[in-house]
Design an enzyme around this catalytic site. Sequence first.
Site, PDB file in Angstrom:
ATOM      1  N   ASN A  93       0.814  -1.222   0.000  1.00  0.00           N
ATOM      2  CA  ASN A  93       0.000   0.000   0.000  1.00  0.00           C
ATOM      3  C   ASN A  93       0.848   1.274   0.000  1.00  0.00           C
ATOM      4  OD1 ASN A  93       0.889  -0.141   2.622  1.00  0.00           O
ATOM      5  ND2 ASN A  93      -1.113  -0.568   3.526  1.00  0.00           N
ATOM      6  N   ARG A 148       3.165   7.281  11.144  1.00  0.00           N
ATOM      7  CA  ARG A 148       2.688   6.763  12.424  1.00  0.00           C
ATOM      8  C   ARG A 148       2.447   7.929  13.377  1.00  0.00           C
ATOM      9  NH1 ARG A 148       1.355   3.065  10.034  1.00  0.00           N
ATOM     10  NH2 ARG A 148       1.906   0.885  10.287  1.00  0.00           N
ATOM     11  N   GLN A 167      -4.481   3.491  18.438  1.00  0.00           N
ATOM     12  CA  GLN A 167      -5.579   3.291  17.501  1.00  0.00           C
ATOM     13  C   GLN A 167      -6.446   2.134  17.964  1.00  0.00           C
ATOM     14  OE1 GLN A 167      -3.536   5.129  13.487  1.00  0.00           O
ATOM     15  NE2 GLN A 167      -4.157   3.019  13.452  1.00  0.00           N
ATOM     16  N   HIS A 178      -7.409   5.974  10.241  1.00  0.00           N
ATOM     17  CA  HIS A 178      -6.292   5.383   9.495  1.00  0.00           C
ATOM     18  C   HIS A 178      -6.814   4.618   8.266  1.00  0.00           C
ATOM     19  CE1 HIS A 178      -2.214   3.104  10.023  1.00  0.00           C
ATOM     20  NE2 HIS A 178      -2.417   3.486   8.779  1.00  0.00           N
TER      21      HIS A 178
HETATM   22  P1  NDP Z   1      10.260   1.846   3.381  1.00  0.00           P
HETATM   23  O1  NDP Z   1      10.913   0.823   4.221  1.00  0.00           O
HETATM   24  O2  NDP Z   1      10.313   1.720   1.898  1.00  0.00           O
HETATM   25  O3  NDP Z   1      10.819   3.280   3.732  1.00  0.00           O
HETATM   26  C1  NDP Z   1      11.146   3.673   5.005  1.00  0.00           C
HETATM   27  C2  NDP Z   1      12.226   4.715   4.898  1.00  0.00           C
HETATM   28  O4  NDP Z   1      12.393   5.302   6.185  1.00  0.00           O
HETATM   29  C3  NDP Z   1      13.572   4.144   4.471  1.00  0.00           C
HETATM   30  O5  NDP Z   1      14.057   4.914   3.397  1.00  0.00           O
HETATM   31  C4  NDP Z   1      14.406   4.321   5.727  1.00  0.00           C
HETATM   32  O6  NDP Z   1      15.709   4.717   5.446  1.00  0.00           O
HETATM   33  C5  NDP Z   1      13.757   5.533   6.356  1.00  0.00           C
HETATM   34  N1  NDP Z   1      14.120   5.705   7.746  1.00  0.00           N
HETATM   35  C6  NDP Z   1      14.149   4.788   8.739  1.00  0.00           C
HETATM   36  N2  NDP Z   1      14.550   5.352   9.875  1.00  0.00           N
HETATM   37  C7  NDP Z   1      14.808   6.645   9.604  1.00  0.00           C
HETATM   38  C8  NDP Z   1      15.269   7.736  10.371  1.00  0.00           C
HETATM   39  N3  NDP Z   1      15.602   7.563  11.663  1.00  0.00           N
HETATM   40  N4  NDP Z   1      15.396   8.938   9.761  1.00  0.00           N
HETATM   41  C9  NDP Z   1      15.105   9.080   8.461  1.00  0.00           C
HETATM   42  N5  NDP Z   1      14.666   8.085   7.675  1.00  0.00           N
HETATM   43  C10 NDP Z   1      14.513   6.887   8.239  1.00  0.00           C
HETATM   44  O7  NDP Z   1       8.732   1.898   3.866  1.00  0.00           O
HETATM   45  P2  NDP Z   1       7.472   2.600   3.199  1.00  0.00           P
HETATM   46  O8  NDP Z   1       7.899   3.845   2.532  1.00  0.00           O
HETATM   47  O9  NDP Z   1       6.672   1.627   2.414  1.00  0.00           O
HETATM   48  O10 NDP Z   1       6.620   2.919   4.511  1.00  0.00           O
HETATM   49  C11 NDP Z   1       7.136   3.820   5.502  1.00  0.00           C
HETATM   50  C12 NDP Z   1       6.228   3.817   6.712  1.00  0.00           C
HETATM   51  O11 NDP Z   1       4.958   4.377   6.368  1.00  0.00           O
HETATM   52  C13 NDP Z   1       5.905   2.430   7.274  1.00  0.00           C
HETATM   53  O12 NDP Z   1       6.912   1.963   8.122  1.00  0.00           O
HETATM   54  C14 NDP Z   1       4.628   2.696   8.013  1.00  0.00           C
HETATM   55  O13 NDP Z   1       4.904   3.139   9.328  1.00  0.00           O
HETATM   56  C15 NDP Z   1       3.980   3.824   7.222  1.00  0.00           C
HETATM   57  N6  NDP Z   1       2.856   3.328   6.429  1.00  0.00           N
HETATM   58  C16 NDP Z   1       1.612   3.880   6.655  1.00  0.00           C
HETATM   59  C17 NDP Z   1       0.512   3.397   5.989  1.00  0.00           C
HETATM   60  C18 NDP Z   1      -0.833   3.994   6.172  1.00  0.00           C
HETATM   61  O14 NDP Z   1      -1.848   3.353   5.839  1.00  0.00           O
HETATM   62  N7  NDP Z   1      -0.970   5.220   6.653  1.00  0.00           N
HETATM   63  C19 NDP Z   1       0.617   2.257   5.056  1.00  0.00           C
HETATM   64  C20 NDP Z   1       2.000   1.874   4.772  1.00  0.00           C
HETATM   65  C21 NDP Z   1       3.047   2.373   5.480  1.00  0.00           C
HETATM   66  P3  NDP Z   1      16.896   3.783   5.017  1.00  0.00           P
HETATM   67  O15 NDP Z   1      16.332   2.822   4.053  1.00  0.00           O
HETATM   68  O16 NDP Z   1      17.793   4.768   4.396  1.00  0.00           O
HETATM   69  O17 NDP Z   1      17.403   3.179   6.267  1.00  0.00           O
END
Ligand code: NDP
Length: 399
Positions: free
Chosen positions: A147, A285, A314, A333
């Site tokens: 998603n 989140r 939630q 959400h």
């Molecule tokens: P990804 O794993 O593709 O992306 C997460 C990114 O966050 C990575 O690039 C990672 O960096 C980065 N990251 C982790 N820790 C840090 C930090 N301390 N500072 C900066 N960047 C950081 O996941 P998605 O993009 O698919 O999803 C991200 C989040 O969105 C999920 O974990 C979830 O919490 C939320 N989500 C919400 C949904 C909703 O329905 N509202 C649905 C899907 C997701 P790097 O790779 O460089 O370590």
Amino acid sequence: MAKIVLVLYDDPVDGYPTSYARDDCPQPEIYPDGQTLPTPNAIDFVPGALLGSVSGELGLRKYLEANGHELIVTSSKDGEDSVLDRELHDAEIIISQPFWPAYMTAERIAKAKKLKMIVTAGIGSDHTDLQAAIENNITVSEVTYCNSNAVAEHVVMSILALVRNFIPSHNWVLKGGWNIADCVSRSYDLEAMSVGTVAAGRIGLRVLRLLKAFGVKLHYMDRHRLPETVEQELDLTYHSTLESLAKVCDVVTLNCPLHPETEHMINEESLKWFKRGAYLVNTARGKLADRDAVVAALESGQLAGYAGDVWFPQPAPQDHPWRSMPNHGMTPHISGTSLSAQTRYAAGTREILECYFEGRPIRDEYLIVQGGQLAGVGAHSYSKGNATGGSEEAAKFKK
Ligand code: NDP
């Protein structure tokens, strides 16, 4: 035979749908980075059906029962008298969606003596105490990418809704008014603004790509830099800190996972780095942001608007201040649980279960914890520890 507990949100108040707004539910052929969509051996649901609520059962009952397993489906997940708590003791697999999360705290994991796997039907496994899962050798998996693009669409919609003052303007129509001056006194163009994403993973990068067409200046902050070709293609400015990004952006969107490193990254101090009148969109989140600091920033005008769909806990209690704070564009959400996304994560959950029961490896991109350590995608995007503290407050939600 295994017992599987599936925690899902309630059916619609008017009952489970017997018809839908559309006849089909188009799906992409492949995700943008080349990852394939879920590949279960079969599915037992019609794509586009409501699968995420109790009667939808993620389309899993026929498959699980045909293989001799027991499936318990419930929306009752909070408080010690919940069905989830009653069924924990002999459950082998717990499945829930982040929209209606089964908070798998260390206490619950300790009670679940037979627990082998926790599946997030969606993305984001912060509702599980990952440290406890690591220590108890429990596999944690999620349906990576299912998603991400759905959420990115919601982010763009939320940015536009805030900047253009859409929601109050729509409300004037509902109230029978024609109050143009009221509507436009907070309405701007997005064009020429600076927009920054905290994290440029699957969602963050998609948001950057979608926004490129609006003629905005694009910024990002992440732990790892994107390839130079992508930075050049989108004309991106990289920031190594939130402070540096927030100081120059008119709009900031949060797209990183919740883990101990990112919890409350938006707080009273960090909000001072933002430009006065910045917009903040958080579909990642709720706990990335300090609840009361966001309310104070909206009340003082430090933030011109806040939108998103994620709360903590939630479901959010009736008296959660984000329900009534000024200039917000909050929804429950929902961004990652469109009918289109449900089709993908129900299929992905089925794929994970098939792998588990047939002794085949679960895709690396679906793994968060395995073999007593962070694994797969989890090893890249998460840090060890626990972000479920305070989740017992979810029991305060009363229908
Ligand atoms: P990804 O794993 O593709 O992306 C997460 C990114 O966050 C990575 O690039 C990672 O960096 C980065 N990251 C982790 N820790 C840090 C930090 N301390 N500072 C900066 N960047 C950081 O996941 P998605 O993009 O698919 O999803 C991200 C989040 O969105 C999920 O974990 C979830 O919490 C939320 N989500 C919400 C949904 C909703 O329905 N509202 C649905 C899907 C997701 P790097 O790779 O460089 O370590």
